[in-house]
Design an enzyme around this catalytic site. Structure first.
Site, short mmCIF file in Angstrom:
data_model
loop_
_atom_site.label_atom_id
_atom_site.label_comp_id
_atom_site.label_asym_id
_atom_site.label_seq_id
_atom_site.Cartn_x
_atom_site.Cartn_y
_atom_site.Cartn_z
N ASP A 147 -53.40 102.87 -21.33
CA ASP A 147 -52.56 103.51 -20.31
C ASP A 147 -52.05 104.85 -20.85
O ASP A 147 -52.72 105.86 -20.74
CB ASP A 147 -51.42 102.59 -19.91
CG ASP A 147 -50.65 103.09 -18.69
OD1 ASP A 147 -50.95 104.19 -18.21
OD2 ASP A 147 -49.75 102.38 -18.21
N THR A 148 -50.91 104.87 -21.48
CA THR A 148 -50.41 106.13 -22.05
C THR A 148 -50.97 106.37 -23.46
O THR A 148 -50.75 107.43 -24.03
CB THR A 148 -48.87 106.12 -22.14
OG1 THR A 148 -48.45 105.05 -23.02
CG2 THR A 148 -48.24 105.92 -20.77
N HIS A 153 -55.89 91.36 -17.05
CA HIS A 153 -54.97 91.50 -18.19
C HIS A 153 -54.74 90.16 -18.86
O HIS A 153 -54.69 90.06 -20.08
CB HIS A 153 -53.65 92.09 -17.70
CG HIS A 153 -52.70 92.46 -18.80
ND1 HIS A 153 -53.01 93.37 -19.78
CD2 HIS A 153 -51.46 92.01 -19.08
CE1 HIS A 153 -51.99 93.48 -20.62
NE2 HIS A 153 -51.04 92.66 -20.22
N THR A 191 -49.60 102.45 -27.54
CA THR A 191 -49.89 101.24 -28.32
C THR A 191 -51.10 101.44 -29.22
O THR A 191 -51.07 101.17 -30.43
CB THR A 191 -50.15 100.05 -27.38
OG1 THR A 191 -48.99 99.80 -26.60
CG2 THR A 191 -50.52 98.80 -28.16
N ASN A 229 -46.90 111.02 8.45
CA ASN A 229 -45.83 110.35 7.71
C ASN A 229 -46.36 109.51 6.54
O ASN A 229 -45.61 108.77 5.91
CB ASN A 229 -45.01 109.47 8.65
CG ASN A 229 -45.79 108.28 9.17
OD1 ASN A 229 -47.02 108.24 9.05
ND2 ASN A 229 -45.10 107.31 9.74
N GLN A 238 -47.87 92.71 -14.71
CA GLN A 238 -46.68 91.98 -14.28
C GLN A 238 -47.09 90.57 -13.84
O GLN A 238 -47.00 90.19 -12.69
CB GLN A 238 -46.00 92.73 -13.13
CG GLN A 238 -45.53 94.13 -13.54
CD GLN A 238 -44.80 94.85 -12.42
OE1 GLN A 238 -44.01 94.26 -11.70
NE2 GLN A 238 -45.08 96.14 -12.28
N LYS A 264 -46.68 93.69 -34.21
CA LYS A 264 -45.86 94.76 -33.66
C LYS A 264 -44.65 94.19 -32.95
O LYS A 264 -44.59 93.01 -32.60
CB LYS A 264 -46.66 95.62 -32.69
CG LYS A 264 -47.01 94.91 -31.40
CD LYS A 264 -47.73 95.81 -30.43
CE LYS A 264 -47.93 95.08 -29.09
NZ LYS A 264 -48.64 95.88 -28.11
#
Length: 326
Positions: free
Chosen positions: A234-235, A138, A238, A45, A105, A202
């Site tokens: 990250d992606t 961060h 930016t 599970n 966060q 930005k």
């Protein structure tokens, strides 16, 4: 009255999560130890099980986990490892999280949002961690989320040395991708001998994560090699748009330097197809062969982590590794 006196030897034990065992093995090589054998598996599970195959009683335990995707699985595994060590009477438990999960966060931007970085720190403490070690958080304030000692390590010297070696004879400008990273860029400038600074002004739509509109360059970049510095990629949205803005402002070349190569989704294609000459990251996170590309240089963070672990084990000064930077 009679007493029992005993002199005990300290023992350092290194434990590896399953996310990136190669990094732990590399750290172990620098320390001259072997990672403790661990049985780890998942039930049908999805529940995780961990058991250490050697006694850990009285040891100084360092639990290494790289929080890559699926990040929640690896976070839970590390928490379970810490709990197992606590219940097996380890003397001191240090969580080594080169990339601290949920670090972005760290505050509320709007109402009804969580502060998940604090939640993660609380979970480590509740599980039984005495100490936390991470690389390039961060934001530095995350150190205050953990109720215990935090060793905040910096990859800057490693990255700066690579930049000096390859582009030290060029006219450099250190560029922050946003105003929030200007302080880091100032430290980069100092390390590079006082090179000029610039930053990208930005805007970001707070309702749409990973989407940025780069506006204009503030600073001297025309005809110069721009070192675009950030804590993570990250992606790649930016950093890619920031690079485009720099080229539009007349930059001769753009080099991207970041500590954490998350490289989610379209990041590899964006960076590979961009005009930038090089992308330099460290191996705080695993980067599989299929996500590597010609422009990418991956530097090892293992020697730094091994040095910090040695200082903690020997009750030395971790700060001394960074010339007093904090």
């Amino acid at each position: 009255m009679s007493v029992i006196r005993q002199t005990t030897n300290k023992s350092l034990m290194l434990f590896s999560g399953r996310a990136f065992p190669e990094l732990t093995t590399e750290i172990a090589g620098h320390l001259g130890v072997t990672p403790t054998p661990t049985a780890s598996y998942e039930f049908a599970n999805g529940e995780l099980f961990v058991r250490f195959e050697e006694s850990v009683r009285g040891c100084d335990a360092f639990v290494v986990q790289s929080h890559t995707a699926p990040i929640n699985t690896w976070l839970m595994e590390q928490l379970i490892m810490v709990d197992a060590l606590k219940r097996a009477s380890a003397k001191r438990i240090t969580v080594v999280a080169p990339f601290f999960p949920y670090a972005r966060q760290d505050k509320k931007h709007r109402g009804r949002e969580p502060i998940s970085a604090r939640l993660v720190a609380d979970m480590f403490k509740t599980a039984g961690a005495d100490r936390l070690m991470a690389v390039d958080l961060h934001t530095a304030q995350i150190q205050g989320f953990f109720d215990g000692p935090v060793d905040h390590l910096f990859a800057m010297d490693l990255l700066v040395d690579e930049v000096k070696r390859r582009w030290g004879d060029r006219d450099l400008t250190v560029v922050s991708p946003d105003s929030g990273r200007v302080r880091v860029s100032e430290r980069w400038s100092d390390k590079l001998g006082g090179t000029p600074l610039a930053f990208i002004h930005k805007t970001r739509d707070m309702t749409r994560p990973n989407e940025v509109v780069a506006n204009r360059v503030v600073g001297e970049v025309e005809g110069r090699v721009c070192i675009l510095v950030d804590d993570m990629i990250d992606t790649g949205g930016t950093i890619s748009k920031a690079a485009e803005t720099l080229f539009a402002a007349g930059a001769a070349d753009v080099i991207i330097a970041a500590t954490h190569g998350v490289l989610s989704g379209p990041a590899v294609d964006r960076l590979k197809n961009s005009q930038v000459s090089a992308v330099i990251v460290t191996n705080t996170l695993p980067i599989e062969p299929e996500r590597r590309f010609d422009k990418l240089t991956v530097l090892s963070i293992a020697p730094l982590l091994a040095s910090a672990i040695t200082q903690v084990f020997e009750d030395g000064s971790v700060t001394s590794l960074f010339d007093g930077a904090s």
